[in-house]
Design a protein around this motif. Structure first.
Motif, mmCIF file in Angstrom:
data_model
loop_
_atom_site.group_PDB
_atom_site.id
_atom_site.type_symbol
_atom_site.label_atom_id
_atom_site.label_comp_id
_atom_site.label_asym_id
_atom_site.label_seq_id
_atom_site.Cartn_x
_atom_site.Cartn_y
_atom_site.Cartn_z
ATOM 1 N N THR A 1 0.867 -1.171 0.000
ATOM 2 C CA THR A 1 0.000 0.000 0.000
ATOM 3 C C THR A 1 0.906 1.223 0.000
ATOM 4 O OG1 THR A 1 -0.062 0.191 2.411
ATOM 5 C CG2 THR A 1 -1.759 -1.202 1.375
ATOM 6 N N THR A 2 0.328 2.372 -0.302
ATOM 7 C CA THR A 2 1.119 3.598 -0.278
ATOM 8 C C THR A 2 1.689 3.830 1.109
ATOM 9 O OG1 THR A 2 -0.235 4.590 -2.028
ATOM 10 C CG2 THR A 2 1.074 6.089 -0.668
ATOM 11 N N HIS B 1 1.889 3.132 -6.340
ATOM 12 C CA HIS B 1 1.746 3.757 -5.028
ATOM 13 C C HIS B 1 2.407 5.128 -4.928
ATOM 14 C CE1 HIS B 1 0.283 -0.174 -3.822
ATOM 15 N NE2 HIS B 1 1.375 -0.698 -4.349
ATOM 16 N N VAL B 2 3.479 5.346 -5.686
ATOM 17 C CA VAL B 2 4.139 6.657 -5.726
ATOM 18 C C VAL B 2 4.471 6.981 -7.175
ATOM 19 C CG1 VAL B 2 5.083 6.578 -3.393
ATOM 20 C CG2 VAL B 2 6.402 5.588 -5.286
ATOM 21 N N ARG C 1 6.495 12.438 0.353
ATOM 22 C CA ARG C 1 5.620 11.694 1.262
ATOM 23 C C ARG C 1 6.365 11.300 2.546
ATOM 24 N NH1 ARG C 1 0.835 9.644 -1.061
ATOM 25 N NH2 ARG C 1 0.647 10.090 -3.290
#
Length: 202
Positions: free
Chosen positions: A7-8, A46-47, A56
């Motif tokens: 997940t992010t 995710h990015v 982030r």
């Protein structure tokens, strides 16, 4: 690390941990992908890019930093609050060097606005400084002195720059006491370039 369940949030947290291990500037998508056992392309879900990843991480670290500082000064005032703030600052910088370096990243103002982390940090600083009753522009000057001292000492200590026989902890305690005395006896008058400035950008 396992491949499934990326997940992010997991990717960013892993990048922050990696930054603490190898340095924030050394964090790349390739290094992160190797840790997860996946190809670089898997992370692009995710990015968007390494710059997005670092932004982030900076926001994550800023939030953790703000939490640490806020918890340290809660219920304290004056010298006690200053010492607690300073100790929390130094401890975070030494325990999480990569995260701390990330908090120094200049990020897009729009991205910063989406997070309350930076505002909370500034709010904690100014709330802690309230006991010293400094008007502007003295307050901004004092906050700049505080930040410069804490950042400089922590950065030098992390780099192993203090080689003299004098105990580093003793020097730290004297530095914090010197800050307190300077704030208690701040020189009067605006000095060159006087004039009020706004709290969010000390």
């Amino acid at each position: 690390m396992v491949r499934a369940g990326l997940t992010t949030e997991r990717v960013v947290a892993a990048a922050a941990d990696l930054a603490d291990s190898i340095g924030f500037d050394q964090v790349t998508l390739s290094a992160l992908a190797r840790g997860f056992g996946v190809k670089d392309a898997s992370l692009y879900s995710h990015v968007r890019s390494v710059q997005d990843l670092r932004t982030r991480v900076a926001l994550l670290a800023a939030g953790e930093f703000a939490d640490r500082l806020g918890e340290a000064v809660a219920g304290r005032a004056g010298r006690e609050a200053l010492a607690a703030f300073a100790d929390a600052y130094r401890k975070f910088a030494l325990e999480h060097p990569g995260r701390y370096q990330a908090t120094q990243l200049k990020i897009d103002p729009a991205a910063a606005q989406e997070s309350s982390a930076f505002r909370r940090t500034v709010g904690t600083i100014y709330a802690m400084m309230r006991a010293y009753r400094l008007p502007e522009p003295d307050l901004t000057d004092a906050v700049r002195l505080l930040r410069s001292t804490l950042h400089g000492f922590s950065d030098l200590e992390a780099d192993g720059a203090f080689q003299a026989a004098r105990d580093v902890e003793a020097s730290w305690e004297r530095a914090v006491e010197a800050l307190h005395i300077a704030l208690e006896h701040w020189p009067s008058g605006p000095g060159p370039g006087g004039g009020a400035t706004t709290p969010p950008s000390p």
